[in-house]
Scaffold this motif. Structure first.
Motif, PDB file in Angstrom:
ATOM      1  N   ALA A 123       1.155  -1.141   0.257  1.00  0.00           N
ATOM      2  CA  ALA A 123      -0.137   0.023  -0.079  1.00  0.00           C
ATOM      3  C   ALA A 123       0.892   0.903  -0.338  1.00  0.00           C
ATOM      4  O   ALA A 123       0.170   2.556  -0.336  1.00  0.00           O
ATOM      5  CB  ALA A 123      -1.511   0.356   1.408  1.00  0.00           C
ATOM      6  N   VAL A 124       2.371   1.490   0.842  1.00  0.00           N
ATOM      7  CA  VAL A 124       2.493   2.353   0.487  1.00  0.00           C
ATOM      8  C   VAL A 124       3.481   2.413  -0.473  1.00  0.00           C
ATOM      9  O   VAL A 124       4.322   2.929  -1.049  1.00  0.00           O
ATOM     10  CB  VAL A 124       4.158   2.055   2.071  1.00  0.00           C
ATOM     11  N   THR A 125       4.140   1.370  -1.038  1.00  0.00           N
ATOM     12  CA  THR A 125       5.123   1.283  -2.456  1.00  0.00           C
ATOM     13  C   THR A 125       3.862   1.630  -3.536  1.00  0.00           C
ATOM     14  O   THR A 125       4.845   2.541  -4.249  1.00  0.00           O
ATOM     15  CB  THR A 125       5.464  -0.430  -2.284  1.00  0.00           C
ATOM     16  N   LEU A 126       3.124   0.796  -3.222  1.00  0.00           N
ATOM     17  CA  LEU A 126       1.957   0.922  -4.783  1.00  0.00           C
ATOM     18  C   LEU A 126       2.579   2.813  -4.533  1.00  0.00           C
ATOM     19  O   LEU A 126       1.751   3.502  -5.486  1.00  0.00           O
ATOM     20  CB  LEU A 126       1.030   0.681  -4.440  1.00  0.00           C
ATOM     21  N   SER A 127       1.836   3.744  -3.640  1.00  0.00           N
ATOM     22  CA  SER A 127       1.453   4.511  -3.265  1.00  0.00           C
ATOM     23  C   SER A 127       2.672   5.905  -3.841  1.00  0.00           C
ATOM     24  O   SER A 127       2.577   6.823  -4.436  1.00  0.00           O
ATOM     25  CB  SER A 127       1.346   5.358  -2.377  1.00  0.00           C
ATOM     26  N   PHE A 128       3.998   5.233  -3.968  1.00  0.00           N
ATOM     27  CA  PHE A 128       4.982   6.087  -4.067  1.00  0.00           C
ATOM     28  C   PHE A 128       5.466   5.798  -5.457  1.00  0.00           C
ATOM     29  O   PHE A 128       6.778   6.226  -6.038  1.00  0.00           O
ATOM     30  CB  PHE A 128       6.377   5.720  -2.696  1.00  0.00           C
ATOM     31  N   GLN A 129       4.509   4.738  -5.797  1.00  0.00           N
ATOM     32  CA  GLN A 129       5.016   4.673  -7.871  1.00  0.00           C
ATOM     33  C   GLN A 129       4.083   5.133  -8.593  1.00  0.00           C
ATOM     34  O   GLN A 129       3.776   5.789  -9.393  1.00  0.00           O
ATOM     35  CB  GLN A 129       4.963   3.076  -7.684  1.00  0.00           C
ATOM     36  N   ILE A 130       2.277   5.356  -7.820  1.00  0.00           N
ATOM     37  CA  ILE A 130       1.746   5.633  -8.602  1.00  0.00           C
ATOM     38  C   ILE A 130       1.084   7.190  -8.993  1.00  0.00           C
ATOM     39  O   ILE A 130       1.431   8.131  -9.598  1.00  0.00           O
ATOM     40  CB  ILE A 130       0.312   5.159  -8.158  1.00  0.00           C
ATOM     41  N   VAL A 131       1.537   8.536  -7.253  1.00  0.00           N
ATOM     42  CA  VAL A 131       1.995   9.510  -7.562  1.00  0.00           C
ATOM     43  C   VAL A 131       3.304   9.331  -7.792  1.00  0.00           C
ATOM     44  O   VAL A 131       3.531  10.616  -8.953  1.00  0.00           O
ATOM     45  CB  VAL A 131       2.277   9.814  -6.048  1.00  0.00           C
ATOM     46  N   PRO A 132       4.097   9.440  -8.015  1.00  0.00           N
ATOM     47  CA  PRO A 132       4.988   9.888  -8.995  1.00  0.00           C
ATOM     48  C   PRO A 132       5.346   9.525 -10.680  1.00  0.00           C
ATOM     49  O   PRO A 132       5.900  10.016 -11.569  1.00  0.00           O
ATOM     50  CB  PRO A 132       6.880   8.870  -8.710  1.00  0.00           C
ATOM     51  N   ALA A 133       4.482   8.062 -10.620  1.00  0.00           N
ATOM     52  CA  ALA A 133       3.837   7.895 -12.694  1.00  0.00           C
ATOM     53  C   ALA A 133       2.768   9.020 -13.042  1.00  0.00           C
ATOM     54  O   ALA A 133       3.235   9.705 -13.745  1.00  0.00           O
ATOM     55  CB  ALA A 133       3.335   6.916 -12.066  1.00  0.00           C
ATOM     56  N   LYS A 134       1.720   9.760 -11.793  1.00  0.00           N
ATOM     57  CA  LYS A 134       0.467  10.999 -12.645  1.00  0.00           C
ATOM     58  C   LYS A 134       1.774  12.544 -12.482  1.00  0.00           C
ATOM     59  O   LYS A 134       1.650  12.676 -13.680  1.00  0.00           O
ATOM     60  CB  LYS A 134      -0.173  11.143 -11.499  1.00  0.00           C
ATOM     61  N   VAL A 135       2.498  12.476 -11.596  1.00  0.00           N
ATOM     62  CA  VAL A 135       3.406  13.495 -11.544  1.00  0.00           C
ATOM     63  C   VAL A 135       4.525  13.789 -12.887  1.00  0.00           C
ATOM     64  O   VAL A 135       4.423  14.882 -13.509  1.00  0.00           O
ATOM     65  CB  VAL A 135       3.912  14.315 -10.088  1.00  0.00           C
ATOM     66  N   VAL A 136       4.532  12.728 -12.955  1.00  0.00           N
ATOM     67  CA  VAL A 136       6.067  12.488 -13.625  1.00  0.00           C
ATOM     68  C   VAL A 136       6.212  13.260 -15.432  1.00  0.00           C
ATOM     69  O   VAL A 136       6.366  13.388 -15.965  1.00  0.00           O
ATOM     70  CB  VAL A 136       6.882  11.329 -13.843  1.00  0.00           C
ATOM     71  N   ALA A 137       4.434  11.569 -16.010  1.00  0.00           N
ATOM     72  CA  ALA A 137       3.906  12.276 -16.896  1.00  0.00           C
ATOM     73  C   ALA A 137       3.121  13.072 -16.896  1.00  0.00           C
ATOM     74  O   ALA A 137       3.216  14.209 -18.142  1.00  0.00           O
ATOM     75  CB  ALA A 137       2.507  10.466 -16.662  1.00  0.00           C
ATOM     76  N   GLN A 138       3.014  13.725 -16.438  1.00  0.00           N
ATOM     77  CA  GLN A 138       2.593  15.946 -16.088  1.00  0.00           C
ATOM     78  C   GLN A 138       3.712  16.904 -16.011  1.00  0.00           C
ATOM     79  O   GLN A 138       3.714  17.666 -16.896  1.00  0.00           O
ATOM     80  CB  GLN A 138       2.079  16.375 -15.017  1.00  0.00           C
ATOM     81  N   GLN A 139       5.157  16.569 -16.589  1.00  0.00           N
ATOM     82  CA  GLN A 139       5.834  16.816 -16.491  1.00  0.00           C
ATOM     83  C   GLN A 139       6.239  16.864 -18.051  1.00  0.00           C
ATOM     84  O   GLN A 139       6.672  16.214 -18.554  1.00  0.00           O
ATOM     85  CB  GLN A 139       7.018  17.150 -15.886  1.00  0.00           C
ATOM     86  N   SER A 140       6.911  18.636 -18.641  1.00  0.00           N
ATOM     87  CA  SER A 140       7.220  18.496 -19.848  1.00  0.00           C
ATOM     88  C   SER A 140       8.554  18.531 -20.457  1.00  0.00           C
ATOM     89  O   SER A 140       8.492  18.467 -21.667  1.00  0.00           O
ATOM     90  CB  SER A 140       6.622  19.807 -19.753  1.00  0.00           C
ATOM     91  N   THR A 141       9.170  18.772 -19.349  1.00  0.00           N
ATOM     92  CA  THR A 141      10.735  18.259 -19.704  1.00  0.00           C
ATOM     93  C   THR A 141      11.457  16.856 -19.127  1.00  0.00           C
ATOM     94  O   THR A 141      11.037  16.754 -18.189  1.00  0.00           O
ATOM     95  CB  THR A 141      11.405  19.622 -19.673  1.00  0.00           C
TER      96      THR A 141
END
Length: 656
Positions: free
Chosen positions: A65-83
């Motif tokens: 639950a902790v591991t996947l939280s640290f996976q899904i949140v960076p996945a979302k925020v990283v995907a939203q970055q342009s550079t």
């Protein structure tokens, strides 16, 4: 990482299918390796020790639950970055936080290892302490996988999953050969996590200051924690509770049954893991296309149903052969039935997960709290009803159906009421109305632009005069043109609200931002969710430079005629609520785009007829959603018995 024009040219659902295919292959191979791991451990250790190993590994799964939280949140925020620099900066922040959490989790497991061992009836607290070492690496491994996922590195992510499974399988076999039993298996699991962590080290861009806001990180992390806490509890609490309530032998048998559910969930997660970052990094209008979520749901349903059917048809002897003679009791408990029942339960739950993660990819989803509440109800339900393994699964099946209903209803209501193609455009200056026109004149103009269509071939000689040179003062002519138009466009015209007022309007270049194409046929694929005429024209301009097709040739030919001829090629029909809100093209998509490709100022030379009604949002041509489409379906049935050709024949035969 996929990037550039190729990525932009492909539809979102196509990219989801492509990413799902890559992750599905990787997850399928990883699942096969894990299946081999479970069979090997079961055959070597027997039901009792296999139950111990599965229970300890379930602790690690609960920590996910902790591991996947640290996976899904960076996945979302990283995907939203342009550079690349911004993506790397965001990852570094999350990776540091993941290590802190991983160490805290490991210390807690060490501290409470004896109490956990007693509750799960484990032979030694050392088993819990061994998995605590793996937990320290498990949380930061999630952050590294999140960066890979957010950068669309689906092949790298799939390879890392396979590597973890191979180390787990090979290490466990080696430990069991050397006679280290359950301790060796748990140690191999911890080593597999550490190995996967070091192998997932990403190549980062040079360090730059991170623009990640603390409040944003907290909100996203809280949402993820709530979601994965509910998910992990639902997926694993049954194994822990069965280990507590049942004999070690039955707990081992149930662990084998639950293993199948994990395989299905792992394969379905391939769809979720590809969908999530792609939707998160996509513009709002493209993800509103219902085909995006439908594609993901269909993939999950297909995977699950195929496996469930195979499990139901497989004889119990197959599983005894796989797991060893220690599982000979499988025949007594109708193992194929339990396996297929568990598989169906997992499928239903996974459909809920797809809907929740789809919403989480672009907003804070309150349905995560609904799932967390249901996870508590699952625990209470199993504690109350556990007279048999079958009853434990049935409790979960009933509750997962309830969860799917609770999750799907808000999503369905939103789909029923929200437009899939309505762009948010601020109110501007009113479009200038030149004068009122009658509905008969609008129909005459509509028919003139459509008259070359093969649907009117039987009438193109006999009725050409009243179409090309209409006498709007003649009611018989008006009736004939109406009946003739209705041969092809009865359903379209009858969908417009009664009392629609028509005007000839003047359209300037500055008004183009509020115009949308009519969402049908090739325009759906071209628009990709954004039906703004300016966006569509720009996409058309790009396509004309790289490909040829009959559709593009038609646009090109119209553009040439617009440049050469002074007279118009038929009026463009618009519909809207009022003169300041967005307007949709009812007829004239080709002419409008052709004129804009020539020059936006050429649009001003077209003739525009605009129908306005306060009830226009009830019309599916203006406001496309499930509610207006269902209304359209009812109207189609209502007019199904009407025969415009018979009406036209009567008019042609009547002298008056």
């Amino acid at each position: 990482m996929v990037n550039g024009p190729t990525q932009k040219a492909r539809s979102l659902q196509a990219r989801i299918v492509s990413g799902s295919y890559v992750l599905l292959l990787g997850s399928g191979l990883a699942a096969a390796i894990n299946f081999a791991y479970n069979i090997s451990v079961a055959r070597f250790l027997g039901p009792t020790s296999f139950g111990h190993a599965t229970a300890v590994y379930t602790l690690l799964t609960l920590i996910s639950a902790v591991t996947l939280s640290f996976q899904i949140v960076p996945a979302k925020v990283v995907a939203q970055q342009s550079t690349p620099e911004a993506k790397s900066a965001v990852y570094r922040d999350f990776h540091r936080g993941a290590w802190i959490c991983g160490i805290v989790v490991a210390l807690l497991l060490f501290l409470f290892s004896r109490g956990i061992a007693n509750y799960l009836k484990l032979p030694s607290p050392v088993l819990v302490q061994l998995i605590a070492v793996g937990a320290a690496f498990y949380v930061p491994l999630g952050a590294r996988r999140g960066y890979i996922q957010g950068a669309y590195g689906f092949r790298v992510l799939a390879t890392n999953l396979i590597l973890e499974g191979m180390i787990r399988l090979g290490g466990s076999l080696l430990m069991m050969i050397f006679g280290l039993g359950v301790r060796g298996v748990i140690g191999a699991n911890a080593a597999a996590i550490a190995g996967a962590y070091f192998a997932a080290a990403p190549k980062l861009a040079p360090a730059v200051p991170s623009h990640l806001r603390f409040s944003q990180a907290v909100r996203e992390s809280l949402q993820a924690m709530v979601f994965f806490a509910g998910q992990v509890i639902i997926n694993n609490c049954d194994i822990v509770l069965v280990k507590h309530f049942f004999t070690p032998t039955l707990a081992g048998l149930y662990a084998a049954v639950a293993m199948v559910g994990r395989v299905i969930f792992a394969l379905s997660s391939a769809v979720v893991n590809s969908m999530f970052p792609l939707v998160a990094g996509t513009k709002d209008e493209e993800r509103k296309d219902l085909r995006v979520i439908a594609t993901s749901l269909l993939l999950v349903l297909t995977i699950g149903c195929t496996l469930a059917l195979g499990l139901r048809l497989a004889p119990a002897a197959v599983w005894t052969t796989f797991f060893g003679s220690g599982f000979g009791i499988a025949g007594k408990y109708d193992l194929p039935y339990l396996l297929s029942l568990y598989a169906v339960t997992t499928i239903i739950y996974t459909l809920s997960v797809v809907m929740i993660t789809y919403e989480m990819s672009y907003k804070i989803a309150n349905t995560s709290w609904v799932q967390l509440a249901f996870s508590g109800v699952v625990i209470a339900g199993i504690c109350r009803f556990h007279s048999s393994l079958r009853e434990v699964i049935l409790v979960q099946l009933v509750l997962m159906v309830g969860l799917l209903i609770f999750v799907a209803l808000p999503f369905l209501i939103t789909s029923l009421t929200d437009s899939r193609d309505m762009q948010v455009i601020g109110a501007g200056q009113p479009i200038r109305a030149i004068w009122r026109v009658s509905e008969d004149e609008v129909i005459a103009e509509f028919l003139r632009s459509e008259f070359a269509n093969p649907a009117f071939s039987s009438y193109q000689e006999s009725m050409r005069g009243i179409v090309t040179k209409p006498n709007l003062d003649d009611p018989i002519e008006n009736a004939k043109r109406r009946a003739l138009l209705f041969i092809r466009h009865l359903a379209l015209w009858k969908e417009l609200p009664e009392g629609t007022e028509w005007y000839e309007v003047e359209l300037k270049e500055t008004d183009l931002a509020r115009i949308r194409v009519f969402p049908r046929a090739q325009w759906l694929n071209l628009a990709r969710g954004n039906f703004s005429i300016t966006e569509v024209a720009e996409r058309m301009r790009i396509r004309q430079s790289i490909e040829e097709s009959p559709f593009l040739s038609k646009i090109k030919n119209i553009g040439e005629r617009l440049q050469q001829e002074d007279d118009h090629l038929g009026s463009v029909l618009l519909i809207g609520v009022n003169d300041t809100d967005p307007l949709t093209i009812l007829d004239g998509n080709h002419r409008m785009v052709a004129a804009m490709l020539a020059t936006p100022r050429r649009v001003e030379k077209l003739r525009f007829l605009c129908g306005l009604s306060p009830k226009m949002k009830e019309c599916c041509w203006y406001n496309t959603n499930l509610l207006t489409l269902s209304r359209y379906g009812r109207n189609v049935l209502k007019h199904a018995l009407r025969d415009p050709e018979a009406e036209l024949a009567r008019l042609l035969q009547s002298p008056g």
